[in-house]
Design a protein around this motif. Structure first.
Motif: not given
Length: 250
Positions: A182, A184, A186, A203-204, A206, A212, A230-232, A234
């Motif tokens: 997990p 965030v 860039r 994951a999200t 963007t 997204t 960007t990867w987020d 979770r």
């Protein structure tokens, strides 16, 4: 700080479409030794140097020669045997990964309808001489193997480093089973494209323009050369990840 750099958007297909969705494009399977005359596919991404799609074919035996491109494949369902010209064979089942590089010669023997996500790439010279062997990772190693983080001193465009098992690294591209924890992250615009199938995790992604996509098990995403975003992540996300070599300047 602002930039005038143009970035390329991601292209996404959700898990329902990948795993169970219709495949509207009919593909001839010639040459055929025996079996189904057509396969069916849905194209996710088609551009210079790369073709990313979901594909299915019923039982049959099909000789193949990879004299124009290399192929990277993740098997979603079905059973088949891939046999290299030299006699080496691999049993394909749900969860396995197979790479047929530029220069490969051999045959498919599909026993139970195969559904797969695959990427064709155009290799960058210099090519490897002679007939090339396939590269294979069995389903247990793809789905269950504990992945070890690389030496932190090794350079990476991500932080923290990624845990991975490399399946293939050559002129056609680099294929690995990867896992990231997990966080965030860039990513600046890259000079080579990445193509991913999500095995597990959430994951999200963007894009630079704010678009997204929600990545879950079974989804697929193409990040073209020039993509930035960007990867987020979770929950820990495991993917089959193919990086293409840069497309040669014309």
């Amino acid at each position: 700080m602002t930039t005038n750099q143009t970035t390329n958007p991601s292209v996404f297909l959700d898990a329902t479409a990948v795993l169970d969705g219709p495949l509207p494009v009919e593909i001839s399977m010639e040459p055929i030794i025996q079996g189904a005359p057509f396969a069916y596919e849905r194209v996710l991404y088609d551009a210079a140097g790369a073709f990313f799609a979901v594909w299915a074919c019923d039982a049959g035996v099909y000789p193949r020669v990879k004299d124009k491109r290399g192929s990277f494949m993740y098997i979603i369902s079905g059973e088949a045997t891939i046999t290299d010209e030299g006699g080496t064979s691999h049993e394909l089942t749900a969860g396995s990964v197979i790479v047929l590089p530029h220069g490969w010669v051999g045959a498919w023997d599909i026993r139970e309808t195969i559904r797969k996500v695959y990427l064709h790439t155009t290799p960058v010279p210099p090519y490897r001489a002679g007939v090339q062997p396939s590269a294979f990772l069995a389903a247990a190693d793809v789905l269950e193997r504990d992945l070890q983080l690389p030496d932190p001193a090794v350079g990476t465009s991500w932080a923290p480093p990624v845990a991975e098992t490399v399946v293939f690294d050559g002129p056609d591209g680099r294929c690995a089973v990867q896992e990231r924890g997990p966080g965030v992250f860039r990513r600046a615009a890259a000079k080579r494209a990445s193509y991913l199938y999500v095995i597990s995790g959430e994951a999200t992604v963007t894009d630079a323009d704010g678009t997204t996509h929600e990545l879950t098990a079974g989804s697929a995403v193409a990040l073209p050369d020039g993509w930035a975003g960007t990867w987020d992540i979770r929950t820990p996300i495991r993917t089959v990840h193919v990086d293409t070599a840069p497309i040669a300047d014309k």
